[in-house]
Design an enzyme around this catalytic site. Structure first.
Site, PDB file in Angstrom:
ATOM      1  N   HIS A 153       0.648  -1.116  -0.144  1.00  0.00           N
ATOM      2  CA  HIS A 153       0.054  -0.165   0.108  1.00  0.00           C
ATOM      3  C   HIS A 153       0.826   1.424   0.143  1.00  0.00           C
ATOM      4  O   HIS A 153       0.233   2.414   0.031  1.00  0.00           O
ATOM      5  CB  HIS A 153      -1.145   0.113   1.240  1.00  0.00           C
ATOM      6  CG  HIS A 153      -0.341   0.111   2.475  1.00  0.00           C
ATOM      7  ND1 HIS A 153      -1.059   0.411   3.760  1.00  0.00           N
ATOM      8  CD2 HIS A 153       1.028  -0.420   2.894  1.00  0.00           C
ATOM      9  CE1 HIS A 153      -0.204   0.395   4.706  1.00  0.00           C
ATOM     10  NE2 HIS A 153       1.101  -0.080   4.329  1.00  0.00           N
ATOM     11  N   HIS A 154       2.186   1.148  -0.302  1.00  0.00           N
ATOM     12  CA  HIS A 154       2.740   2.297  -0.123  1.00  0.00           C
ATOM     13  C   HIS A 154       3.388   2.744  -1.577  1.00  0.00           C
ATOM     14  O   HIS A 154       3.936   3.629  -1.813  1.00  0.00           O
ATOM     15  CB  HIS A 154       4.205   2.202   0.642  1.00  0.00           C
ATOM     16  CG  HIS A 154       4.065   2.061   2.060  1.00  0.00           C
ATOM     17  ND1 HIS A 154       3.089   2.998   2.805  1.00  0.00           N
ATOM     18  CD2 HIS A 154       4.316   1.095   3.180  1.00  0.00           C
ATOM     19  CE1 HIS A 154       3.122   2.586   4.154  1.00  0.00           C
ATOM     20  NE2 HIS A 154       3.827   1.561   4.289  1.00  0.00           N
ATOM     21  N   CYS A 155       3.149   1.863  -2.229  1.00  0.00           N
ATOM     22  CA  CYS A 155       3.335   1.889  -3.961  1.00  0.00           C
ATOM     23  C   CYS A 155       2.247   2.777  -4.640  1.00  0.00           C
ATOM     24  O   CYS A 155       1.098   2.166  -4.641  1.00  0.00           O
ATOM     25  CB  CYS A 155       3.864   0.635  -4.674  1.00  0.00           C
ATOM     26  SG  CYS A 155       4.405   0.755  -6.295  1.00  0.00           S
TER      27      CYS A 155
END
Ligand SMILES: [Zn+2]
Length: 367
Positions: A153-155
């Site tokens: 979920h950080h990309c």
């Protein structure tokens, strides 16, 4: 659906192997042994149990919930699949070992030839990404699905970070929007300890996607630009414990699904909220995690909304057992499992002839 939407959908759809038909005899649990990152001990340099995904499967097999023949084997996302969200420029940057070293936070990757980086680091992540996209379709077909990996979920489309090289959540949702009739609204419930800035940046101006995010406000990434995409933001303090946490999970899950009724829920079930996690900074017990997952599944299933769960962060030694315990609890609560599928998750997908889980070359594969 309007003619314009229809033609746009057809124009943007490439050939993909990720939406193959899956036999009804398979549970919608997606995994591949290639999920696990192992390379000369390199994986030990990261504060990750980089084999947790295989251990979850091991525990689920021990309890005889699954076996090699009744779960779905993930396929690697192809470059064309990735281009549904990512830019060519971003994917080219991953051909530099230094870029991958920085995204995965494994500095020695810098010194490896990129062919090795592709095979040993990026392929596992691409396979998990394919697994999330496959599980998206399965969730709509069956009412629920679990990718034992994924949750990067950080990309976002043009930037990786925090071990996340591919935007699997964004991809799964965009595949559904483009390819599955009747799926035009999604809710992301992100309960990993970190803010999900990747999907938030991707859906910043997209009103089809409702994002609820509950995270430790003091830790990475603190992305205030991305926070503008969060419709229901729940910021937690250091050391938050079960009693406060679970009340908030229930209140806000129910609240989010009452506010907007989506066609699918994507649940990012990070376990780095666990007490003792070196990165998460929260103090949730194993039982608290099991209860949390139950609350989220109940909120979606009670409303008949398909739910896709991905496992995201959380890499302590006990994490795999907790994830397995939680999946078994969902089964014993009747929220997942063969029985739970009946009458649930009505799908508007085209029906395809089923293929047996036969020899190599079959379009359907099972672990
Ligand atoms: Zn996290």
């Amino acid at each position: 659906m309007s003619f314009k939407e229809d033609s746009e959908r057809r124009k943007s759809s490439h050939h993909t192997d990720l939406y193959v038909s899956i036999p009804e005899t398979c549970l919608p649990i997606v995994y591949h042994p290639n999920y696990n990152i192992t390379f000369m001990g390199l994986e030990k340099l990261h504060p990750f149990d980089a084999g947790k995904w295989g251990k979850v499967i091991h525990f689920l097999k021990e309890e005889q919930f699954i076996h090699d023949g009744n779960i779905v084997k993930a396929r690697e996302a192809s470059e064309e699949d990735l281009l549904v969200v990512h830019s060519k420029r971003y994917l080219s940057r991953l051909k530099w070992s230094a870029v991958v070293a920085s995204i995965t936070e494994i500095p020695p990757v810098l010194f490896l030839p990129n062919t090795l980086v592709q095979r040993k680091v990026l392929r596992p992540l691409r396979t998990q990404t394919g697994g999330t996209i496959m599980a998206g379709k399965l969730a709509v077909d069956r009412g629920w699905a679990i990718n034992v990996g994924g949750g990067f979920h950080h990309c976002s489309s043009d930037k990786g970070g925090g071990f996340c090289a591919y935007a699997d959540i964004t991809l799964a949702i965009k595949f559904l929007f483009e390819r599955v009739e009747g799926i035009s609204r999604a809710t992301i419930i992100d309960l990993d300890a970190h803010q999900g800035n990747g999907h938030e940046r991707d859906f910043l101006d997209d009103h089809r996607v409702f994002i609820m995010d509950m995270y430790n406000r003091h830790i990475y990434p603190g992305d205030s630009y991305a926070k503008r995409a969060i419709k229901r933001k729940v910021e937690l303090d250091w050391g938050t414990e079960d009693s406060e946490y679970l009340v908030k999970v229930e209140l806000h899950c129910e609240g989010a699904l009452n506010e907007v009724r989506p066609d699918v829920v994507v649940y990012n079930a990070g376990t780095d909220i666990l007490d003792g996690d070196p990165l998460g900074g929260l103090s949730i017990s194993p039982q608290g995690i099991v209860k949390r997952d139950e609350i989220v599944f109940r909120a979606a299933r009670r409303r008949g909304i398909p739910i896709l769960m991905v496992t995201s962060g959380g890499y302590q030694k006990t994490t795999a057992q907790i994830i397995a315990d939680s999946i078994l609890n969902l089964k014993s609560q009747g929220l997942i499992g063969a029985e739970a599928e009946e009458g649930e998750g009505s799908s508007s997908l085209e029906t395809h002839p089923l293929h047996g889980s036969g020899p190599a070359g079959s379009t359907t594969t099972t672990v």
